[in-house]
Enzyme design. Structure first.
Site, PDB file in Angstrom:
ATOM      1  CG  ASP A 207      -1.691  -1.116   1.586  1.00  0.00           C
ATOM      2  OD1 ASP A 207      -1.275  -2.231   1.254  1.00  0.00           O
ATOM      3  OD2 ASP A 207      -2.748  -0.926   2.203  1.00  0.00           O
ATOM      4  CG  ASP A 228      -2.725  -3.909  -1.135  1.00  0.00           C
ATOM      5  OD1 ASP A 228      -3.823  -3.334  -1.189  1.00  0.00           O
ATOM      6  OD2 ASP A 228      -2.564  -4.964  -0.487  1.00  0.00           O
ATOM      7  CG  ASP A 229      -5.931  -0.464  -1.023  1.00  0.00           C
ATOM      8  OD1 ASP A 229      -6.737  -0.608  -1.941  1.00  0.00           O
ATOM      9  OD2 ASP A 229      -5.996  -1.074   0.060  1.00  0.00           O
ATOM     10  CG  HIS A 250      -5.102  -4.056  -4.732  1.00  0.00           C
ATOM     11  ND1 HIS A 250      -5.112  -4.876  -3.625  1.00  0.00           N
ATOM     12  CD2 HIS A 250      -4.363  -4.719  -5.674  1.00  0.00           C
ATOM     13  CE1 HIS A 250      -4.423  -5.981  -3.888  1.00  0.00           C
ATOM     14  NE2 HIS A 250      -3.950  -5.907  -5.116  1.00  0.00           N
ATOM     15  NE  ARG A 283     -10.389  -1.996  -2.915  1.00  0.00           N
ATOM     16  CZ  ARG A 283      -9.634  -3.087  -2.706  1.00  0.00           C
ATOM     17  NH1 ARG A 283     -10.124  -4.294  -2.896  1.00  0.00           N
ATOM     18  NH2 ARG A 283      -8.387  -2.957  -2.316  1.00  0.00           N
ATOM     19  CE  LYS A 285     -10.595  -2.857   0.921  1.00  0.00           C
ATOM     20  NZ  LYS A 285      -9.594  -3.910   0.930  1.00  0.00           N
TER      21      LYS A 285
END
Ligand SMILES: *[C@@H]1O[C@H](CO)[C@@H](O)[C@H](O)[C@H]1NC(C)=O
Ligand SMILES: *[C@@H]1O[C@H](CO)[C@@H](O)[C@H](O)[C@H]1NC(C)=O
Length: 389
Positions: A207, A228-229, A250, A283, A285
């Site tokens: 990340d 990743d993010d 991501h 995104r 979540k």
């Protein structure tokens, strides 16, 4: 012991132009044995200190108004610890800052303080030597990997122009910040795209910016190549991410929200950013069966290309880091504005996926959402008025 550490401090403390070093080096032959409070105060105002040794920087930082970190190799298992700096300290990385290998949690670098300016000179880099740790398992397994950069408890401070590469796992952990600007930072973990025999990227959970429990964080002009993010906001308010480029990871994430000490995210604006060759674009979540709140979130001017999973994905069903397919209502997502999210996803990807619990997504506005390629989802549920799947 004391003598050794002082000697080390002196060896590492080179003088900047026009500086003097009385308080920083009590055992140096040219100065008196112990600094008085008065000396320390004078030095607080005046000293420019150049360190080429991590422990010297950590030991003597309190007597410097300017800190130059010059070609430091941080020893295995140690933190380049610049926490509790004096107010308004200016810190500049010069040359290459590298980190020796140890299996531990880190962090490799830590800053805290108020009014700090943290920057890098032309040609500098912070090289995390990630390849030594990368085993395709990130923070989920394999060897224990150190987090890279704790920007914790920074107030009214700026981090700008840092060139970071090859972090072992997550890069910036921003926590407890108040009015922090992170500008023109480059994080290049492209080398972590190399795959193992199973075809998995060696770099994992890298990340770029993880933000929690902070008020007033602006991340501008970031350039990120990772796995990743690009951004993950777990909690906090008044957060801006703008003018970024995210590749390989991501996407631009809020969450996962829920199940931590702090489970409120509000007033986040993510704008004018390109996301390419990544799993997701936009995104949000939230965690299954948890409580919390996600409110007043704006995504605008997001340009997508080469997205392999979802152009936009919003789901309230995460458990242990994976979607369950079963959304719950304890972390409502309200006041979401999505505008001008454009571009394309790849053939196997889904343009938009929304999975909300009964009534737990509301007050959304969407405009200018135009995503091509891939397919439309037929599994959306709980879509509030205004949005579409
Ligand atoms: C960041 O980059 C932009 C564009 O190059 C430049 O205008 C701005 O001054 C930079 N900011 C800092 C703090 O260096
Ligand atoms: C939202 O955050 C921005 C950026 O920090 C701030 O300027 C603005 O005042 C905040 N809005 C509210 C309603 O708090």
């Amino acid at each position: 012991m004391v003598y050794l550490s002082n000697k080390k401090a002196i060896a590492g403390l080179l003088l900047g132009a026009g500086a003097h070093m009385a308080a920083a080096a009590p055992a140096a032959p040219a100065v008196t044995a112990a600094p008085s409070l008065k000396d320390a105060q004078i030095n607080k105002r005046g000293d420019s200190c150049t360190f080429s040794d991590a422990s010297a920087a950590s030991e003597s930082k309190a007597s410097c108004a300017t800190i130059i970190l010059s070609d430091i190799t941080v020893p295995a298992g140690e933190t380049l610890d610049l926490s509790d700096l004096n107010d308004n300290t200016y810190v500049e990385f010069q040359g290459t800052t590298t980190f020796e290998y140890d299996e531990w949690k880190g962090p490799l670098v830590r800053f805290s303080g108020s009014g700090l300016t943290i920057t890098g000179a032309d040609g500098h880099s912070l090289d995390g030597n990630g390849a030594k740790w990368w085993d395709g398992e990130g923070s989920n397994g394999g060897v224990t990997k150190p987090k890279f950069f704790y920007a914790h408890d920074l107030t009214d401070s700026t981090i700008s122009g840092l060139n970071i590469k090859n972090t072992p796992v997550q890069c910036f952990s921003v926590n407890g910040a108040e009015n922090l600007v992170i500008e023109n930072v480059t994080i290049d973990n492209t080398d972590g795209d190399e795959t193992n025999s199973d075809g998995d990227a060696l770099g994992h959970n890298t990340d770029a910016f993880d933000v929690g429990s902070s008020t007033g964080v602006t991340i501008k002009g970031a350039t990120v190549y990772n796995q990743d993010d690009c951004l993950a906001v777990n909690s906090g308010e008044n957060i801006i991410f703008t003018g970024g480029t995210c590749s390989g990871g991501h996407g631009l994430s809020i969450g996962s929200v829920g199940g931590r000490d702090d489970n409120t995210v509000s007033n986040v604006t993510i704008s004018d950013t390109t996301v390419k060759d990544s799993q997701n674009g936009v995104r949000i979540k939230t965690v299954y069966d948890a409580t919390g709140e996600v409110s007043d979130i704006t995504y605008s001017g997001i340009t997508l290309s080469g997205i392999t999973k979802y152009g936009i994905v919003i789901e309230q069903d995460y458990e242990n880091g994976s979607p369950t397919g079963d959304p719950t209502t304890g972390v409502p997502i309200t006041g979401l504005s999505v505008s001008d999210v454009t571009g394309s996803v790849s053939d196997d990807a889904t343009q938009v996926y929304i999975l909300c619990g009964d009534g737990s997504c509301s007050d959304w506005t969407w405009s200018g959402v135009s995503i091509t390629g891939g397919e439309a989802s037929d599994e959306c549920s709980g879509i509030p008025d205004g949005a579409s799947c």
